[in-house]
Design an enzyme around this catalytic site. Structure first.
Site, short mmCIF file in Angstrom:
data_model
loop_
_atom_site.label_atom_id
_atom_site.label_comp_id
_atom_site.label_asym_id
_atom_site.label_seq_id
_atom_site.Cartn_x
_atom_site.Cartn_y
_atom_site.Cartn_z
N GLY A 40 0.83 -1.22 0.00
CA GLY A 40 0.00 0.00 0.00
C GLY A 40 0.85 1.26 0.00
N ARG A 76 -3.64 8.21 2.63
CA ARG A 76 -4.06 9.09 3.72
C ARG A 76 -2.88 9.72 4.47
NH1 ARG A 76 -8.15 5.73 7.14
NH2 ARG A 76 -7.61 4.01 5.74
N LYS A 132 3.96 4.42 2.79
CA LYS A 132 3.51 4.53 4.18
C LYS A 132 4.42 3.81 5.17
CE LYS A 132 -0.22 2.15 5.43
NZ LYS A 132 -1.64 1.85 5.69
N GLY A 151 -6.43 -7.45 -3.35
CA GLY A 151 -6.82 -8.02 -2.06
C GLY A 151 -5.66 -8.68 -1.35
N ARG A 158 26.35 14.60 17.93
CA ARG A 158 25.94 14.22 16.57
C ARG A 158 26.63 12.92 16.15
NH1 ARG A 158 27.19 19.17 13.05
NH2 ARG A 158 26.58 17.68 11.44
N TYR A 160 32.17 23.99 19.67
CA TYR A 160 31.91 23.05 18.58
C TYR A 160 33.17 22.24 18.35
CZ TYR A 160 31.43 20.97 14.04
OH TYR A 160 31.42 20.05 13.03
N ASN A 176 41.59 19.72 28.47
CA ASN A 176 40.53 20.66 28.86
C ASN A 176 40.29 21.64 27.71
OD1 ASN A 176 38.97 21.87 31.39
ND2 ASN A 176 39.77 23.54 30.15
N ALA A 194 44.18 31.75 25.66
CA ALA A 194 42.80 32.13 25.34
C ALA A 194 42.76 33.08 24.16
CB ALA A 194 42.15 32.77 26.56
C1 UD1 Z 1 -7.96 -6.50 6.77
C2 UD1 Z 1 -8.62 -7.87 7.00
C3 UD1 Z 1 -9.61 -7.73 8.17
C4 UD1 Z 1 -8.90 -7.25 9.41
C5 UD1 Z 1 -8.17 -5.92 9.12
C6 UD1 Z 1 -7.30 -5.56 10.29
C7 UD1 Z 1 -8.75 -8.96 4.81
C8 UD1 Z 1 -9.61 -9.28 3.67
N1 UD1 Z 1 -9.31 -8.27 5.81
O1 UD1 Z 1 -8.98 -5.62 6.35
O2 UD1 Z 1 -10.19 -9.00 8.44
O3 UD1 Z 1 -9.81 -7.07 10.47
O4 UD1 Z 1 -7.32 -6.05 7.96
O5 UD1 Z 1 -6.75 -4.29 10.10
O6 UD1 Z 1 -7.61 -9.34 4.83
N2 UD1 Z 1 -2.68 -5.02 1.09
C9 UD1 Z 1 -1.86 -5.26 0.03
N3 UD1 Z 1 -2.40 -5.56 -1.18
C10 UD1 Z 1 -3.75 -5.61 -1.38
C11 UD1 Z 1 -4.58 -5.34 -0.29
C12 UD1 Z 1 -4.02 -5.05 0.94
O7 UD1 Z 1 -0.63 -5.24 0.17
O8 UD1 Z 1 -4.15 -5.91 -2.52
C13 UD1 Z 1 -2.09 -4.70 2.40
C14 UD1 Z 1 -2.44 -3.27 2.84
O9 UD1 Z 1 -1.45 -2.35 2.42
C15 UD1 Z 1 -2.50 -3.41 4.33
C16 UD1 Z 1 -2.97 -4.84 4.55
O10 UD1 Z 1 -2.68 -5.53 3.36
O11 UD1 Z 1 -1.24 -3.27 4.94
C17 UD1 Z 1 -4.45 -4.92 4.89
O12 UD1 Z 1 -5.22 -4.35 3.86
P1 UD1 Z 1 -6.45 -3.41 4.16
O13 UD1 Z 1 -6.95 -2.93 2.87
O14 UD1 Z 1 -6.10 -2.41 5.20
O15 UD1 Z 1 -7.48 -4.47 4.76
P2 UD1 Z 1 -8.72 -4.19 5.68
O16 UD1 Z 1 -9.89 -3.93 4.83
O17 UD1 Z 1 -8.38 -3.21 6.72
#
Ligand code: UD1
Ligand code: MG
Length: 448
Positions: free
Chosen positions: A13, A17, A24, A78, A317, A350, A361, A407
């Site tokens: 992702g 946001r 992220k 997904g 640093r 510095y 010193n 000094a």
């Molecule tokens: C998901 C879970 C949900 C759970 C929730 C917890 C699924 C279907 N659902 O929902 O049961 O309660 O997290 O926060 O898994 N991601 C990818 N590729 C994708 C889709 C998602 O890398 O194609 C990553 C997202 O960047 C994220 C994570 O998978 O880090 C979860 O995805 P997100 O879309 O937040 O799922 P939720 O709908 O929150």
């Protein structure tokens, strides 16, 4: 845990946001990118292989997780689709495969181990970490068998019927799979659902339909925080800071006002270290036993020895090494310099690209002029040397052991051991000149 463990970290992702040019999961908490928190937690369980699923065009992320292999998920179809992007890396694995989200940096190694242990114990096909939030809206619900307590399904929020919507046992997102079943299970998942996505959570139903068992393990909600926005990033930071402060105190450091001390995930404080209020530890800091870090100091990538005295208002640093019993006082900046045992740089200085020998010193206001606009040059100050206040050491400079710089001197080149160097202009004194000047000016201007 006795079987092998592999890990898939989902980091595809972009996190719109966050309103950021950075992916992220590259945003830092306690000085470390979120994705690395997740990888490091898994590493504590001796994972044999960690794979990271990234989105297109995320070179910085690929670099941050190296040497772990990355797999690109081009279209976001997904969470099951995301895990299958790493299919080539999953082939032939045995034991456990843990799936983690890179935007959830607070899961502890102990919690992950509990999940893996539970999966192994019953040789379950899938184990899921669940939690009980006050408001379960938006989360997948964990449906368990009333008699056996076993996990029978995960139903996504959008797919819930009225009764399921009331369940407050929710999917944290962390799942552990029996490696040998995993690919076949994921490939059996379809996308006929409200979002048209391949839900990783459907793995439970698929496994059950194949006569296999699944289990849910409960975790405290505080560990499950996922970061989608900057306020959530700050919330994760606050939780992590609290944990780090407690750990530092339990290991023998005194934090007078813990809430005002900011630590990094890798900060190491020795025993009987005292940290006064309002101190910031950037990444890579180690502090030896019995050292005091006084208020309003800022340290990063540096090593402080034992019994040293730092601050108030000191800035250490990267590349600074402060020896045992050394003192670095108020409004002093040290960069890439070694301050040897017992040396003192007490006020308004510095010191960069330098060595300050043992027990030397450095007087107030001393500056190493280390940069000529093109190059950084070195200043070497011998043991027991005494540098008078307000001296400018124009590097390269080499000051012998025990030498004294008067000094206000501006010094360059080499000064022999035990020599005195003075570059002050000669003094002129005109007796009565000031009074005569005032008389003249009053007469001229009429001012008193
Ligand atoms: C998901 C879970 C949900 C759970 C929730 C917890 C699924 C279907 N659902 O929902 O049961 O309660 O997290 O926060 O898994 N991601 C990818 N590729 C994708 C889709 C998602 O890398 O194609 C990553 C997202 O960047 C994220 C994570 O998978 O880090 C979860 O995805 P997100 O879309 O937040 O799922 P939720 O709908 O929150
Ligand atoms: Mg989510």
């Amino acid at each position: 845990m006795s079987l092998e463990l592999s890990v898939v970290v989902l980091a595809a992702g972009m996190g719109t946001r966050m309103k950021s040019a950075l992916p992220k999961v590259m945003h830092k908490v306690a000085g470390k990118p979120m994705v690395n928190h997740v990888i490091d937690a898994a590493a504590k369980l001796d994972a044999v292989k960690t794979m990271v699923v990234v989105g297109p065009d995320m070179p910085k992320l690929v670099e941050a997780v190296a040497p772990h292999p990355t797999f690109e998920q081009t279209d976001r179809l997904g969470t099951a689709h995301a895990v299958l992007a790493a299919k080539d890396g999953l082939l032939g694995l045995t034991g456990n495969v843990l799936v983690l989200y890179a935007d959830s940096p607070l899961f502890t190694a102990e919690t992950l181990k509990r999940l893996v242990d539970a999966r192994e114990e019953g040789d379950h096909s899938v184990a899921v970490l669940g939690f009980r939030p006050d408001d379960p809206t938006g989360y997948g619900r964990l449906v368990t068998d009333a008699k056996t307590g076993m996990l029978t399904a995960i139903v996504e929020d959008k797919e819930c019927d009225d009764a399921q919507r009331l369940i407050n046992f929710c999917n944290s997102g962390v799942m552990c799979f029996r490696a040998e079943d995993m690919i076949a299970t994921l490939e059996a998942i379809d996308n006929t659902n409200a979002k048209g996505e391949y839900y990783l959570t459907d793995a439970v139903e698929v496994a059950r339909n194949n006569g296999k068992s699944c289990v849910a393990v409960e975790v405290d909600e505080a560990e499950t925080l996922g970061v989608n926005s900057r306020p959530q990033l700050a919330a994760a930071e606050a939780i992590l800071q609290d944990r780090l402060r407690i750990t530092a105190m339990n290991e023998g450091a005194t934090l007078i006002d813990p809430a005002s001390v900011f630590l990094s995930a890798d900060t190491k404080l020795g025993r009987d270290v005292i940290v006064e209020p309002n101190v910031v530890f950037g990444p890579g800091v180690t502090v030896g036993d019995n050292t005091v870090i006084k208020a309003f100091s800022h340290l990063e990538s540096c090593v402080v020895g034992q019994g040293a005295d730092i601050g108030p208002y000191a800035r250490l640093r990267p590349g600074s090494e402060i020896g045992d019993g050394a003192k670095v006082g108020n409004f002093v900046e040290i960069k890439k310099a070694v301050i040897e045992d017992g040396a003192k740089v007490n006020h308004l200085s510095y010191i960069g690209d330098a060595r300050v020998g043992a027990k030397a010193n450095i007087g107030a206001g001393t500056i190493t002029c280390n940069y000529d606009g093109y190059r950084k040059q070195h200043t070497d100050i011998g043991a027991g040397a005494f540098i008078g206040s307000n001296s400018s050491l124009v590097a390269p400079v080499e000051i012998g052991d025990g030498a004294i710089v008067g000094a206000g001197s501006t010094v360059t080149g080499k000064i022999d051991k035990d020599a005195l160097v003075l570059t002050r202009a000669e003094r002129t004194e005109k007796p009565g000149w000031a009074a005569a000047f005032r008389d003249k000016m009053r007469a001229l201007t009429g001012k008193k």
